[in-house]
Scaffold this motif. Sequence first.
Motif, short mmCIF file in Angstrom:
data_model
loop_
_atom_site.label_atom_id
_atom_site.label_comp_id
_atom_site.label_asym_id
_atom_site.label_seq_id
_atom_site.Cartn_x
_atom_site.Cartn_y
_atom_site.Cartn_z
N GLY A 135 0.84 -1.11 0.09
CA GLY A 135 0.06 0.16 0.05
C GLY A 135 0.74 1.26 -0.11
O GLY A 135 2.07 1.27 -0.63
N ASP A 136 0.51 2.28 0.91
CA ASP A 136 1.32 3.53 0.64
C ASP A 136 2.31 3.59 1.39
O ASP A 136 2.39 2.64 2.42
CB ASP A 136 0.19 4.73 1.24
N GLY A 169 -4.31 1.34 4.09
CA GLY A 169 -3.72 1.11 2.68
C GLY A 169 -2.69 -0.15 2.42
O GLY A 169 -2.31 -0.35 1.59
N SER A 227 -3.84 -3.30 1.93
CA SER A 227 -4.50 -4.28 1.50
C SER A 227 -4.70 -4.24 -0.07
O SER A 227 -4.04 -3.12 -0.74
CB SER A 227 -6.01 -4.28 1.60
N ILE A 228 -4.43 -5.39 -0.61
CA ILE A 228 -4.32 -5.45 -2.24
C ILE A 228 -5.74 -4.90 -2.76
O ILE A 228 -6.79 -4.65 -2.26
CB ILE A 228 -4.26 -7.05 -2.75
N ALA A 229 -5.78 -4.61 -4.13
CA ALA A 229 -6.60 -3.60 -4.91
C ALA A 229 -7.68 -4.81 -5.16
O ALA A 229 -7.73 -5.98 -5.01
CB ALA A 229 -5.86 -3.51 -6.39
N ALA A 230 -8.87 -4.04 -5.13
CA ALA A 230 -10.07 -4.76 -5.32
C ALA A 230 -10.17 -5.80 -6.39
O ALA A 230 -10.67 -6.81 -6.42
CB ALA A 230 -11.28 -3.78 -5.42
N ALA A 231 -9.75 -5.12 -7.46
CA ALA A 231 -9.64 -6.11 -8.66
C ALA A 231 -8.65 -7.36 -8.68
O ALA A 231 -9.26 -8.38 -8.85
CB ALA A 231 -9.00 -5.46 -9.97
N ASP A 232 -7.60 -7.39 -7.87
CA ASP A 232 -7.00 -8.48 -7.45
C ASP A 232 -7.61 -9.52 -6.71
O ASP A 232 -7.54 -10.76 -6.51
CB ASP A 232 -5.56 -7.96 -6.91
N GLN A 233 -8.46 -8.84 -5.54
CA GLN A 233 -9.26 -9.44 -4.48
C GLN A 233 -10.21 -10.56 -5.47
O GLN A 233 -10.46 -11.46 -5.09
CB GLN A 233 -9.89 -8.67 -3.58
#
Length: 335
Positions: A165-166, A242, A244-250
């Motif tokens: 994340g950030d 921040g 956590s992995i991106a929603a698309a990857d989830q």
Amino acid sequence: MTLYAWEEAVVTRSTRRPPGDDQSRLMVKVARLYHERGQKQAQIAEALGITQVRVSRLLRRAVDVGVVKTVVVSPPGVHTELEDQLQDRFGLNEAVVVDVMSTDERDIAQNLGAAAAAYLDNTLLGDEVLGISSWSANLLAAATFLRPTSSPVVSDVVQLVGGVGDPQVQIEANRLLTTFAAATGATPIFLPAPGLLGTADARRSLMSDPAVQQVTARWAELTTALVGIGALEPSPLLAQSGNSIAAADQDTLRKLGAVGDICLRFFDESGRLVASDLDDRVMGIEPEQLMTVPRRIGVAGGTRKLSALRGVLQGGWINVLVTDITAARHLLGTQ
């Protein structure tokens, strides 16, 4: 870990009646004076007009024939029976089960962290090379609760996966290692990289960097790994951080059957590794290398992580579990 228990001797009428009524009566009398009235063997011998050697023999005989039985009663907050069941069911070397005062994830993290710290206080005996995942509220709590040692019990604390994340998350990862190292007398070894890169090429480039290779080379020396267990669905706190992995990857991982992760290595409900293109982008220890670490401690609890906990246990990712009583009962099917 040292477990405290109360030991209580119970004198009963044995179904295997020892030979000789007179000897039986004397044996029971000696047993009652010793176990129920707390008299010493010398006092019993003097009161009954027999030798202390005979008192000792009668007490041993009372145990042998079942007149005296020992019952171990666990004090409140000690759940050795659940721990034994978890160890037997999932082939763990050790399980630590603790009470939690609420279902709030912050409170659960504090309780699990305190339990993990107590376990580590008792089992880190020196010359350890310990690997620790980059971010976990449970692990940060554990590091905070660790009692500073007068002499080093860990030589090096090595980061197992980069921050996610950030940039603030990398700061939190550094704080985790620094806090743990300060308590154990260790040298912190940081992985100077994010946990998840945008492309496989970027990962390959960073993995060849000398500064990164100095860290990854230490993974082969690990004696203990301390890891958080992540659910596929991040907690609100995790999402806000921040980390956590991106929603698309989830979504991709969910379709592949993933239920959780350790060090960003995702697995399904049976504990099998879920292969995806994320694997080529993770800056962290490989699953095969993690599995070779002699002691792998997982710290997680709460009902939100039950699927992840089942998967990690079924797959043998860890061999020591620190969890809460509610999660333990769900895992064993008793709640």
